[in-house]
Structures are given as C-alpha cells and as structure tokens.
Write a protein that holds these residues in place. Structure first.
Motif, short mmCIF file in Angstrom:
data_model
loop_
_atom_site.label_atom_id
_atom_site.label_comp_id
_atom_site.label_asym_id
_atom_site.label_seq_id
_atom_site.Cartn_x
_atom_site.Cartn_y
_atom_site.Cartn_z
N UNK A 89 0.80 -1.22 0.00
CA UNK A 89 0.00 0.00 0.00
C UNK A 89 0.84 1.28 0.00
N UNK A 90 1.97 1.28 0.73
CA UNK A 90 2.83 2.46 0.73
C UNK A 90 3.40 2.69 -0.67
N UNK A 91 3.77 1.62 -1.36
CA UNK A 91 4.27 1.75 -2.73
C UNK A 91 3.23 2.36 -3.65
N UNK A 92 1.98 1.91 -3.50
CA UNK A 92 0.90 2.45 -4.33
C UNK A 92 0.61 3.91 -3.98
N UNK A 93 0.54 4.20 -2.69
CA UNK A 93 0.16 5.55 -2.25
C UNK A 93 1.22 6.59 -2.58
N UNK A 94 2.50 6.19 -2.60
CA UNK A 94 3.59 7.15 -2.79
C UNK A 94 4.28 7.02 -4.14
N UNK A 95 3.95 5.98 -4.92
CA UNK A 95 4.62 5.77 -6.20
C UNK A 95 6.06 5.34 -6.02
N UNK A 96 6.36 4.69 -4.91
CA UNK A 96 7.74 4.31 -4.58
C UNK A 96 8.04 2.91 -5.07
N UNK A 97 9.25 2.70 -5.60
CA UNK A 97 9.67 1.39 -6.09
C UNK A 97 10.28 0.58 -4.96
N UNK A 98 9.67 -0.55 -4.67
CA UNK A 98 10.12 -1.41 -3.57
C UNK A 98 11.57 -1.84 -3.79
N UNK A 99 12.34 -1.86 -2.72
CA UNK A 99 13.73 -2.35 -2.70
C UNK A 99 14.69 -1.49 -3.51
N UNK A 100 14.34 -0.21 -3.76
CA UNK A 100 15.28 0.66 -4.47
C UNK A 100 16.35 1.21 -3.54
N UNK A 101 16.12 1.07 -2.21
CA UNK A 101 17.07 1.53 -1.19
C UNK A 101 17.34 3.03 -1.26
N UNK A 102 16.40 3.78 -1.78
CA UNK A 102 16.51 5.24 -1.81
C UNK A 102 15.44 5.81 -0.88
N UNK A 253 -4.37 8.29 -0.41
CA UNK A 253 -3.45 7.45 0.38
C UNK A 253 -4.17 6.81 1.54
N UNK A 254 -5.06 7.54 2.18
CA UNK A 254 -5.82 6.99 3.30
C UNK A 254 -6.67 5.82 2.85
N UNK A 255 -7.31 5.96 1.69
CA UNK A 255 -8.16 4.88 1.17
C UNK A 255 -7.33 3.64 0.86
N UNK A 256 -6.10 3.82 0.43
CA UNK A 256 -5.23 2.69 0.12
C UNK A 256 -4.71 2.02 1.39
N UNK A 257 -4.35 2.83 2.40
CA UNK A 257 -3.67 2.29 3.58
C UNK A 257 -4.62 1.87 4.70
N UNK A 258 -5.81 2.43 4.75
CA UNK A 258 -6.74 2.09 5.84
C UNK A 258 -7.06 0.60 5.91
N UNK A 259 -7.26 -0.10 4.76
CA UNK A 259 -7.58 -1.53 4.85
C UNK A 259 -6.49 -2.39 5.49
N UNK A 260 -5.29 -1.85 5.67
CA UNK A 260 -4.22 -2.62 6.32
C UNK A 260 -4.63 -3.00 7.74
N UNK A 261 -5.53 -2.23 8.34
CA UNK A 261 -6.03 -2.57 9.68
C UNK A 261 -6.61 -3.98 9.70
N UNK A 262 -7.22 -4.39 8.60
CA UNK A 262 -7.79 -5.74 8.49
C UNK A 262 -6.68 -6.79 8.61
N UNK A 263 -5.54 -6.54 7.95
CA UNK A 263 -4.42 -7.47 8.00
C UNK A 263 -3.86 -7.55 9.41
N UNK A 264 -3.76 -6.41 10.08
CA UNK A 264 -3.22 -6.39 11.43
C UNK A 264 -4.12 -7.16 12.39
N UNK A 265 -5.42 -7.08 12.18
CA UNK A 265 -6.35 -7.88 12.98
C UNK A 265 -6.06 -9.36 12.78
N UNK A 266 -5.89 -9.77 11.53
CA UNK A 266 -5.61 -11.17 11.23
C UNK A 266 -4.29 -11.61 11.85
N UNK A 267 -3.24 -10.76 11.73
CA UNK A 267 -1.94 -11.11 12.29
C UNK A 267 -2.01 -11.23 13.81
N UNK A 268 -2.63 -10.26 14.46
CA UNK A 268 -2.70 -10.29 15.92
C UNK A 268 -3.52 -11.47 16.42
#
Length: 445
Positions: A89-102, A253-268
């Motif tokens: 979600x952070x990659x989508x919200x910010x247009x960032x390339x994963x593992x670019x180390x920048x 960005x909020x719309x993209x990242x808010x659903x992560x709460x669902x994953x955290x529920x599952x993990x916890x």
C-alpha cells in the motif's frame, strides 16, 4: 506500578516461565536483548523496502512495544516491529519502487495513511472490548485472512525481482543471497536458524563485499555492481537525534492504507492463538487491549515518521524455543531498541546493505509471506471443496497479484486494497446466502 506489571520474582526456574512470572533481572535483560536480535532483521528490512529511515523504525518499535506493554497491563508477551503489510500500500500511495534503497520522497503522504489505519484499528479494538470477538471472526474467517496475507507477498513479487537487478552480475548476487538464506535454513541449528533472515543477510553481505570490493567481480561497467562504501559508517556519530517527518493527510493514500487494519487484525489474532497454545493462558480477555495497543502504536509511529508496526512471529518463535514467556523481557527489549534507535552509526551500517542482497532477501521474505497465507488455510482446515471458498480465495489472489486498480470518485485504490475489500465483500455475500438457506420455509396458507 502495580503488581500486574511487576509481580514477585520467580524463585525457582523449572524450565517454563509464564507471562506473569519473572526471572532475575540479569537473565530478564539478556532475554530482552535476544528478542531485539530476533526482531532486528525484519524491523530493519521493512522500512528499507518502503524508503523509510530504519533507525527511526527501530526506535519506534521500542516505543511501540513499551506502549503495548502498558496498555495490556503486562499480560501479553509480544514485540511490535515493522509491519510488512504496509509495503504494497505504501508503494501504491507514494509511487515508490520497492527495494530501491533510496529515501521515499513522499513519506509524509504514507504517514497520514498509516495514522488513519492505526486509528481504525484502535476503534476496532475498542469495539471488541465492548461487544466481544465473534463478529471479527465472522467478517474475516480463515479463508479471507489467508487470502489477504498471501496477496501481500504476491503483490510485491515483481517489484522485489526487478527493482534490485540493474545488471547480470546483480542477478547472480541476488541468487547468491537466496542460496545463503536457504543454506542457513537447512544447515544451521538453534537460534541461528530462528534468525534465518538476519543470518542470511549478514552472510550474503559479507560474500558480496568479498566478491565486489576485494575480488572486483562484476565491477567496471556502467551497469556493473557497486562496491560497498564504508565512509558513511566511519563518519557517523555514535549517538544522535533521529530525523522526524511530518505526516500529510491525503484522501487517496488513506483509502489505500486504511484496509491494512484488516491485516493487522488477522496477524494479531494468529499470534494471540499461538501464545495461547504455548502458555495455556486464555488471551481472549486481552484481545481488545491488544488491538487498541497496536492501533495506537501505529498512530504514534506515523505521527513522527516511522512505519506501521505489528506483533512479531519472530519473537513468538524465540519464546517457543526458550519456554520463557515473561512479559518483562519485552520491557527490556523495548528499552534496548530505543537506545539503538538513537545511534546514527547503526543507521549508517544498515544503509550499507547492497541492493542485490536486499533484492534476494526480499524474494525470500515475500515468498514466506505468501506461503503464510496458505498455512492459515491449512491450520484452520479451510474446505476448498466448497465453491464459495474457492471463489473468495481465487478472485482475491488474482486481483492482488495482478495489481488490479480501481478509481472511486477520483480516489485510486491499488490491487492490494481492491483484493482486501473484495475478499471481505465476497465472503459477506456468501455468508448472507448461507444464512438465507438456513431459514425455515414460509408456510403456504
């Protein structure tokens, strides 16, 4: 502090230390240090894949763990480290390339979404404290949570493979890293195997320095592998104040990242069940506090510039090996992490990790995340002879892996968000149909 936080020290060590029991202070501190080592690899890797400051992430993992300890009244043994659920979600919200180390130039936008996700998660925890946990398990049964967890890894697969490979030599060093992690997994024993990501990363980084810096393999062309430069570590001070970042609240960005709460529920939920099985203690009474603690920790972490956090399976593994579940060890772990977070030299050392090594580790980590979703299905005996389960899982996996995106009223929803909401909606639809079929027929007059 009350006795709930610091009950009497355990006078006799019989091989198993319960969550509310205490070892002598020296042994407890050593256990806390071991938990820091266990969390270190993943807690550092997460922010680097998102372009965040890993030093600040270490610092806030310690702060989050202390907050969690207080809000659960020292009754739930858990460490909170960087959550991999935020990477896509952070990659989508910010247009960032994963593992670019920048450094990510749009961190502020991601932070606003992380804070909102944490707030939503805290509200879920408050609701759980009021009405119980059964509604959570109905909305997100194992077929849904397993599918969503698997999507985290699959959605990131392409980025992990391509972003860290700028030359043929880099491709070979990525493969070397994967082999190193596999070597540790197969041949190492004890705690070294438990720390397979950190151990594999250190081994492959050392081999990279040997091959590139010393032997100069793959160096010299414009697209060749780059030698590791140790100047930054030498010049960095031992102690310093971390650089904080101000969050920016962007609706997309909020719309993209808010659903992560669902994953955290599952993990916890999964981690609580694991702790419950190991300790023999009923964790359901603390579930609401766990959710609220994790949610508020994300709000605070996002407010200062750090990644979102979650409870860590790595530290649950340490408890499983040592049979020491004392929650006070996590208080020491949090304090140790805070001290590390104030060391710029440690941050400079982390930044030395070569790009292809990070790419290889990412391939392993994202693969493990994807398989973890499958493990959730297996552990909960999800019946795939039922068409409803097949459709929920199949549609979720393809939407997430294919990064299917939607625009809703001008708001961009990435593949991860569409897959998450789609899985919940499909499950609700089938649940409604099943409930409708169980109703008695209307009598004919």
């Amino acid at each position: 502090m009350s006795k709930a936080f610091f009950p009497a020290w355990t006078k006799k060590y019989n091989g198993v230390i319960a969550p509310d029991e205490r070892l002598p202070i020296g042994q407890t501190a050593l256990m806390g240090l071991q938990h820091v080592i266990a969390m270190f690899g993943a807690t550092v890797l997460g922010p680097m894949l998102m372009g965040f400051n890993p030093n600040l992430a270490i610092l806030m993992s310690g702060v989050s763990t202390l907050l969690f300890f207080v809000l659960t009244r020292g009754r739930v043994p858990s460490y909170l480290g960087s959550s991999f659920a935020f990477i896509a979600p952070v990659g989508v919200a910010t247009g960032y390339s994963v593992a670019s180390l920048m450094p990510n130039p749009n961190i502020g936008v991601a932070l606003g979404g992380i804070m909102c996700s944490g707030l939503l998660y805290a509200l879920i925890g408050y609701l759980v404290k009021i009405v119980g946990t059964s509604w959570v398990e109905r909305i997100m049964p194992p077929v849904v949570t397993g599918s969503i967890v698997a999507v985290i890894g699959l959605n990131l697969a392409g980025a992990a493979v391509h972003s860290a490979k700028s030359s043929n030599a880099d491709g070979w060093y990525m493969l070397m890293t994967i082999v190193c992690v596999a070597f540790v997994t197969v041949f190492a024993g004890g705690m070294l195997r438990r720390l397979l990501i950190l151990s594999g990363l250190l081994l492959s980084s050392a081999l990279y320095v040997l091959c590139v810096n010393v032997l100069r393999w793959g160096v010299g062309r414009s697209t060749g592998s780059k030698p590791v430069d140790f100047t930054g570590v030498h010049n960095a001070p031992w102690f310093g104040w971390p650089e904080f970042v101000t969050p920016v609240f962007n609706s997309s960005a909020i719309l993209v990242l808010a659903p992560v709460a669902v994953i955290l529920v599952a993990e916890n939920l999964g981690h609580l069940r694991a702790v419950e099985a190991m300790t023999g203690r009923d964790m359901n009474p603390h579930m609401g506090s766990v959710f609220m603690g994790n949610g508020l920790a994300n709000v605070i972490a996002g407010a200062v510039g750090s990644t979102g956090v979650t409870t860590y399976a790595e530290n649950i593994g340490v408890m499983g090996v040592t049979k020491i579940y004392s929650t006070l060890a996590f208080l020491f772990a949090g304090l140790f992490a805070i001290v590390l977070g104030f060391s710029p030299k440690m941050g400079a050392l982390i930044q030395l990790i070569p790009l292809p090594v990070m790419g290889g580790v990412s391939v392993v980590v994202f693969g493990l995340i994807a398989v973890t979703g499958v493990k959730i299905w297996i552990d909960h005996n999800v019946d795939f002879s039922q068409n409803s389960n097949l459709i929920v899982a199949g549609v979720t996996l393809i939407i997430g892996a294919g990064d299917f995106q939607l625009s809703i009223a001008g708001l961009e929803l990435g593949g991860f968000g569409v897959a998450t909401l789609g899985a919940i909606a499909l499950n609700a639809l089938f649940a409604f149909k099943r409930a409708d079929l169980t109703k008695p027929p209307t009598p004919v007059i």
